[in-house]
Motif scaffolding. Structure first.
Motif, mmCIF file in Angstrom:
data_model
loop_
_atom_site.group_PDB
_atom_site.id
_atom_site.type_symbol
_atom_site.label_atom_id
_atom_site.label_comp_id
_atom_site.label_asym_id
_atom_site.label_seq_id
_atom_site.Cartn_x
_atom_site.Cartn_y
_atom_site.Cartn_z
ATOM 1 N N PRO A 13 -15.512 -4.043 0.108
ATOM 2 C CA PRO A 13 -13.920 -3.166 -0.621
ATOM 3 C C PRO A 13 -13.385 -4.323 -1.355
ATOM 4 C CG PRO A 13 -13.429 -2.997 1.723
ATOM 5 C CD PRO A 13 -14.383 -3.550 2.220
ATOM 6 N N GLU A 14 -13.465 -3.591 -3.057
ATOM 7 C CA GLU A 14 -12.885 -4.195 -3.851
ATOM 8 C C GLU A 14 -11.249 -4.255 -3.363
ATOM 9 O OE1 GLU A 14 -13.503 -2.653 -7.335
ATOM 10 O OE2 GLU A 14 -15.809 -3.997 -7.338
ATOM 11 N N GLN A 15 -11.217 -3.153 -2.705
ATOM 12 C CA GLN A 15 -9.288 -3.033 -2.191
ATOM 13 C C GLN A 15 -9.531 -3.182 -1.160
ATOM 14 O OE1 GLN A 15 -7.332 -0.749 -4.571
ATOM 15 N NE2 GLN A 15 -7.105 -2.156 -6.517
ATOM 16 N N ARG A 16 -8.349 -3.231 -0.371
ATOM 17 C CA ARG A 16 -7.758 -2.841 1.730
ATOM 18 C C ARG A 16 -7.238 -3.836 1.273
ATOM 19 N NH1 ARG A 16 -8.994 -7.460 4.470
ATOM 20 N NH2 ARG A 16 -10.731 -8.614 3.807
ATOM 21 N N PRO A 17 -6.773 -3.234 3.163
ATOM 22 C CA PRO A 17 -5.090 -4.336 3.343
ATOM 23 C C PRO A 17 -5.852 -5.203 3.796
ATOM 24 C CG PRO A 17 -5.249 -1.987 4.301
ATOM 25 C CD PRO A 17 -6.553 -1.898 3.124
ATOM 26 N N LEU A 18 -4.441 -6.633 3.754
ATOM 27 C CA LEU A 18 -4.928 -8.497 3.829
ATOM 28 C C LEU A 18 -4.961 -7.877 5.038
ATOM 29 C CD1 LEU A 18 -3.462 -10.048 1.130
ATOM 30 C CD2 LEU A 18 -5.541 -9.131 0.905
ATOM 31 N N ILE A 19 -5.586 -8.614 6.182
ATOM 32 C CA ILE A 19 -5.500 -8.706 7.447
ATOM 33 C C ILE A 19 -4.473 -9.844 8.052
ATOM 34 C CG2 ILE A 19 -6.285 -8.897 9.173
ATOM 35 C CD1 ILE A 19 -8.808 -7.997 8.571
ATOM 36 N N SER A 20 -3.879 -10.157 9.061
ATOM 37 C CA SER A 20 -2.914 -11.176 9.464
ATOM 38 C C SER A 20 -2.634 -10.917 10.641
ATOM 39 C CB SER A 20 -0.978 -11.161 8.665
ATOM 40 O OG SER A 20 -0.883 -12.336 9.146
ATOM 41 N N ILE A 21 -3.626 -11.926 11.314
ATOM 42 C CA ILE A 21 -4.026 -12.282 13.112
ATOM 43 C C ILE A 21 -2.382 -13.499 13.030
ATOM 44 C CG2 ILE A 21 -5.222 -12.624 15.209
ATOM 45 C CD1 ILE A 21 -7.509 -11.936 13.894
ATOM 46 N N GLN A 22 -1.065 -12.634 14.148
ATOM 47 C CA GLN A 22 -0.402 -13.831 14.179
ATOM 48 C C GLN A 22 -0.612 -15.070 16.066
ATOM 49 O OE1 GLN A 22 3.127 -11.941 14.690
ATOM 50 N NE2 GLN A 22 3.489 -11.173 12.429
ATOM 51 N N GLN A 23 -1.496 -14.316 16.110
ATOM 52 C CA GLN A 23 -1.815 -15.251 17.470
ATOM 53 C C GLN A 23 -3.496 -14.868 17.930
ATOM 54 O OE1 GLN A 23 1.511 -16.767 20.221
ATOM 55 N NE2 GLN A 23 -0.262 -15.975 22.295
ATOM 56 N N GLU A 52 -5.608 -14.109 5.610
ATOM 57 C CA GLU A 52 -5.745 -14.200 4.633
ATOM 58 C C GLU A 52 -4.739 -13.248 3.852
ATOM 59 O OE1 GLU A 52 -9.543 -10.742 2.878
ATOM 60 O OE2 GLU A 52 -7.717 -10.127 4.683
ATOM 61 N N LYS A 53 -4.992 -15.243 2.369
ATOM 62 C CA LYS A 53 -3.880 -14.507 1.240
ATOM 63 C C LYS A 53 -4.297 -13.942 0.389
ATOM 64 C CE LYS A 53 -1.588 -19.290 2.397
ATOM 65 N NZ LYS A 53 -1.093 -20.307 2.970
ATOM 66 N N ARG A 54 -5.412 -13.733 -0.117
ATOM 67 C CA ARG A 54 -6.521 -12.806 -0.221
ATOM 68 C C ARG A 54 -7.966 -12.201 -0.309
ATOM 69 N NH1 ARG A 54 -10.046 -16.642 -3.870
ATOM 70 N NH2 ARG A 54 -10.252 -18.219 -2.949
ATOM 71 N N GLN A 87 -1.006 -3.838 4.302
ATOM 72 C CA GLN A 87 -1.515 -4.959 5.308
ATOM 73 C C GLN A 87 -1.878 -4.530 6.289
ATOM 74 O OE1 GLN A 87 -0.760 -8.411 3.408
ATOM 75 N NE2 GLN A 87 -1.141 -8.822 6.221
ATOM 76 N N ILE A 88 -2.480 -5.615 7.751
ATOM 77 C CA ILE A 88 -3.067 -5.382 8.571
ATOM 78 C C ILE A 88 -2.474 -6.418 9.380
ATOM 79 C CG2 ILE A 88 -4.713 -4.816 10.359
ATOM 80 C CD1 ILE A 88 -6.747 -3.543 8.178
ATOM 81 N N THR A 89 -1.468 -5.963 10.308
ATOM 82 C CA THR A 89 -1.013 -7.699 11.043
ATOM 83 C C THR A 89 -1.099 -7.053 12.495
ATOM 84 O OG1 THR A 89 0.859 -7.151 9.473
ATOM 85 C CG2 THR A 89 0.842 -8.974 10.900
ATOM 86 N N VAL A 90 -1.630 -8.339 12.878
ATOM 87 C CA VAL A 90 -2.256 -8.327 14.941
ATOM 88 C C VAL A 90 -1.277 -9.338 15.409
ATOM 89 C CG1 VAL A 90 -3.931 -8.318 16.418
ATOM 90 C CG2 VAL A 90 -4.138 -7.081 14.151
#
Length: 896
Positions: free
Chosen positions: A194-204, A222-224, A161-164
């Motif tokens: 990429p077929e696999q990478r960390p999912l991205i989430s930007i909270q604000q 990014e849920k999937r 996961q990549i969380t911002v």
């Protein structure tokens, strides 16, 4: 905030650089010491080599024994050397790792900056560290791409996961900037995902844009893989593939109100799908918009419903939008007309103007670079056939007004407007248009009324958006009937040509014709007018030069009829009107000049010298029996219309006229008068009349003519008649009751008696007398007039049938009456009385001597005769008068 982060990073980088310098200095010292040790070791090695060489020379013999010892010594020495080197390398690696972590920020910036620059990305700040779980913790990251700035903070990244925590995106208005021709062209997306990478989430994510009043706050999850859900201020689903980015977006007025201020009572809903392939942005939307606007009692509404689609090509900067499926409605409530206070105006506009309109954009519009093109737009009334069509429209977004090209067509009809058409072509500020208007009648609230109104023409404008405007107008106007105040006009037509140039000079030319014009009891027929107006609008005060020529075949009033009327006008309109009118009526010419202002209206009327006979058509209307045969007239009158004052002079010379069978020859007078407060006064002036033939011939008449308070009078009239002279003390033609005293002297008695040429009576000698002539409404009378002789006279009666009949009837008087047949008159007295009906009564007393019979005579005689009949008989027998009448009648027929 980003600048503060950069400043702190620069300070930490400086401190790290200083520590690096110190470490570098210590490393240099250690390297120097190591070099010294290495040199000493080299010296020792050289000495050892020398010793070894000597030992080799000395111990060659002992080589075999020593070889084994040397192998053992060499293996021991290499082990010690390897151990020493390993420890050194380990220390160096640990030192480098420690230094790299301490200087991670400048090293990261140094490494990433050139790499990102190749892709057009600029790195402004970065601050990262590792967590206890060895997760990457980026506290701050600042980037710029094509003018767009993004700042990320609180980033935690690991393999899953990549969380911002926070992100700020600042967008610039790139649309208003000129495109960079050197910029790399956009290409089709070819993302290597990429077929696999960390999912991205930007909270604000806060997006600052010039298109919104407030920042847009978003949350991205990014849920999937490559599927993003956007929430908070905007709800959207975004899907990223190798060759396309697709987003489904929903907006309504609640969402938009967070960013921009929407009008009250507006409702907005749209569902859009946006696709981007790297070169083209494609949008398909379903739109539902309603807007209600209330102005007190006036409700206005706008509604749009339907679908639209648009595509924007980034490289070519080409936008194509299809709005043909949108249904656009405009409407207003009936109460909106109540804003018009005047009830008549309100009723008229209500009957003409439709309240519901529909807007149609039938074909796709496009924007190519800076060029906007709209093929056709129609605005149609829901009821009736009124339509406004705008087609082939194109303009530059940089200079929309000066580059506008379009065709505008208006077709409007209503209850009172039979037809209004306008076809206009706009091309780079130039307008060429044609119009046509047809009205059954003018609105009733206007001060003038007209029906059967037609107007058709062309209007061309060379520079619509320039100042001043250069324009030309050509129009034909016709009106079947019109009523202006009390004036009725029939069959009015006019051709109008107007031009306004770059120097702000306005020239208007109008040629108008009217079949007939009636104003109260005044009638004019076949009127034509040529008008030219020139003015300069560039000056502060308005000046206008006016040239006009007006003609009428006939002008009729209850008292007067003028034929062949013509007026040539030259005028200057400024603060006041200065005008000169050259007037011709039945050939008679008058020149009128006047200067009309708010405080005064002076004028000057000039009558050029011309024959008075030109006035015969006018004189005939007042006195059909009067005819001017000769003479000239001239004069000048000056005054002020507002003050009702005037003064002037009039010169009449060689004036001759016929009145029935009266003939006046060679009348002359110079008049000088004044007019004030409705009264005319003419100073006493001498007039002369050479001859008046009224049965009796009167010659050399002269006297004083004077007008006092509109009352004309002639005084001290003298003349010659029947060989003698007469004097009239005073005569006022307009006075109903007056007495004029006429005195005679030296009248030739023979001419008096020969008035009746067939009487057989002759009388010689001279007579004098006084005749009190009473003029009243009943006519002309003579009361108690007297005639007397001047000196001796002679009476002869021969072959007078009446006299002989009296002698035959009265035999007793025959002897006495015969004394009169040859009588020397010593004294003659006669009373004179004339009745208004023309009957003259004479009471004659004769005293004399008959020489043949030697007897004195005293004879009284009464005589009655109709003088009017006698004089008329004499006039009819006047050969001179007859010759003049025949000559003028012949001249008049030739003129006709």
């Amino acid at each position: 905030m980003c600048g503060l982060f950069v400043y702190n990073d620069l300070r930490s980088e400086k401190r790290e650089a200083r520590s690096e310098k110190r470490e570098a200095r210590s490393e240099k010292r250690e390297a120097r010491s190591e070099k010294r040790e290495a040199r000493s070791e080299k010296r020792e090695a050289r000495s050892e080599k020398r010793e070894a060489r000597s030992e080799k020379r000395e111990a060659r013999s002992e080589k075999r024994e020593a070889r084994s010892e040397k192998r053992e010594a060499r293996s021991k020495e290499s082990f010690l050397s390897f151990k020493r080197i390993s420890v050194g390398l380990l220390g160096i690696v640990l030192s480098m790792v420690l230094l790299a972590y301490l200087f991670r920020l400048p090293l990261t910036s140094w490494y990433l900056t050139p790499m990102l620059s190749k892709n057009g990305v600029a790195l402004h700040c970065i601050d990262w560290s590792l967590t206890s779980k060895l997760d990457l913790n980026i506290e701050k990251l600042c980037l710029t791409y094509q003018g767009q700035q993004i700042e990320l903070a609180g980033i935690i990244a690991n393999k899953q996961q990549i969380t911002v925590s926070r992100a700020n995106l600042t967008l610039s208005n790139q649309v208003s900037k000129q495109p960079d021709s050197s910029q790399t062209e956009f290409t089709k997306l070819a993302l290597v995902l990429p077929e696999q990478r960390p999912l991205i989430s930007i909270q604000q994510l806060d997006v600052v844009s010039p298109f919104t009043d407030n920042p847009v706050r978003l949350a991205i999850q990014e849920k999937r893989l490559n599927h993003f859900t956007i929430s908070r201020d905007i709800s959207a689903d975004v899907e990223i593939s190798n060759y396309e980015v697709k987003a489904n977006l929903t907006l309504d007025e609640k969402v938009l109100e967070r960013f921009i201020k929407l009008p009250k009572n507006s409702h907005f809903t749209t569902q859009s799908q946006v696709k981007f392939d790297g070169i083209t942005v494609a949008i398909e939307s379903m739109v539902n918009v309603n807007y209600q606007h209330a102005l007190e009692q006036c409700d206005l509404s706008f509604a749009t419903e339907g679908s639209l689609s648009a595509k924007y090509q980034l490289n070519q900067q080409h936008l194509n939008a299809d709005l043909s499926a949108l249904r656009n409605q405009f409407s207003a409530h009936q109460d909106c007309f109540t804003y018009i206070a005047n009830q008549q105006y309100q009723s008229f506009i209500r009957a003409q103007l439709p309240l519901a309109w529909q807007l149609q954009i039938a074909e796709p519009l496009s924007v190519d670079g800076e060029l906007l093109s709209v093929p056709i737009v129609k605005l149609q009334a829901n009821e009736g056939q009124s339509e406004i069509k705008v087609s082939n429209t194109s303009l530059s977004l940089q200079n929309p007004l000066t580059s506008l090209k379009s065709q505008v067509g208006i077709h409007f009809n209503s209850e009172d407007i039979s037809e209004f058409k306008l076809d206009a072509h706009l091309n780079d500020g130039t307008v060429k248009s044609g119009f046509q208007l047809s009205l059954n009648s003018l609105p009733a609230f206007l001060d003038l009324q007209a029906d059967g109104i037609q107007a058709k023409g062309k209007l061309n404008i060379d520079e619509l958006f320039a100042s001043p405007i250069v324009a030309q107008l050509n129009a034909n106007v016709s009106v079947k009937n019109a009523l202006i105040s009390d004036a009725t006009i029939a069959d009015f037509t006019s051709t109008i040509d107007a031009e306004h140039n770059a120097q702000q000079h306005l020239i208007v030319k109008a040629n108008s014709n009217v079949k007939s014009l009636n104003y109260n009891d005044i009638n004019a027929a076949k009127i034509s007018n040529e008008l030219t107006l020139r003015t300069d609008l560039s000056v502060g005060e308005l000046f206008a030069d006016i040239d006009a020529k007006t003609s009428a075949a006939k002008l009729t009033t209850p008292e007067l009829t003028l034929n062949k009327l013509s007026v040539v006008t030259k005028a200057l309109q400024s603060r006041a009107l200065q005008a000169t009118h050259h007037v011709f009526a039945d050939g008679f010419e008058v020149l009128i000049s006047h200067h009309m202002s708010e405080v005064a209206h002076p004028f000057e009327l000039v009558i050029p010298e011309q024959t008075i006979a030109k006035l015969n058509p006018i004189i005939y209307q007042f006195e059909p029996l009067a005819t001017v045969t000769d003479g000239v007239v001239s004069g000048i009158i000056k005054g002020d219309v507002n003050l009702q004052q005037a003064q002037g002079s009039l010169h009449i010379d060689k004036f001759s006229a016929l009145y029935n069978d009266y003939l006046a020859n060679d009348f002359a007078v110079d008049l000088n008068g004044k007019f004030n407060s409705g009264q005319l006064n003419i100073a006493a002036t001498k007039f002369t009349l050479n001859e008046l033939r009224a049965g009796a011939v009167v010659k050399n008449i002269q006297g004083q003519l004077q007008v006092t308070a509109n009352q004309p009078c002639a005084a001290n009239l003298t003349g010659q008649v029947m060989g003698g002279e007469f004097v009239v003390n005073s005569y006022c033609p307009l006075s109903d009751n007056q007495t004029a005293t006429v005195k005679f002297e030296n009248i030739d008695a023979s001419k008096l008696v020969t008035l009746d040429a067939e009487s057989g009576i002759s009388l010689s000698g001279r007579l004098a007398g006084t005749l009190p002539v009473v003029i009243s409404k009943q006519g002309v009378e003579v009361k108690q007039g007297q005639l007397v002789n001047q000196g001796d006279g002679k009476l002869l009666i021969t072959n007078n049938a009446g006299f002989e009949a009296v002698k035959a009837q009265q035999q007793e008087l025959s002897t006495t009456l015969s004394l009169l047949e040859n009588l020397d008159i010593k004294k003659l007295r006669s009373s004179v009385n004339l009745k208004p009906d023309g009957w003259l009564h004479l009471g004659v007393n004769l005293e004399g001597y008959n020489e043949a019979q030697q007897q004195a005579v005293n004879f009284n005689y009464n005589h009655e005769e109709n003088v009017f009949t006698l004089l008329r008989a004499l006039r009819l027998s006047d050969e001179i008068t007859q010759r003049v009448e025949k000559e003028y009648a012949k001249k008049g027929s030739n003129d006709g």
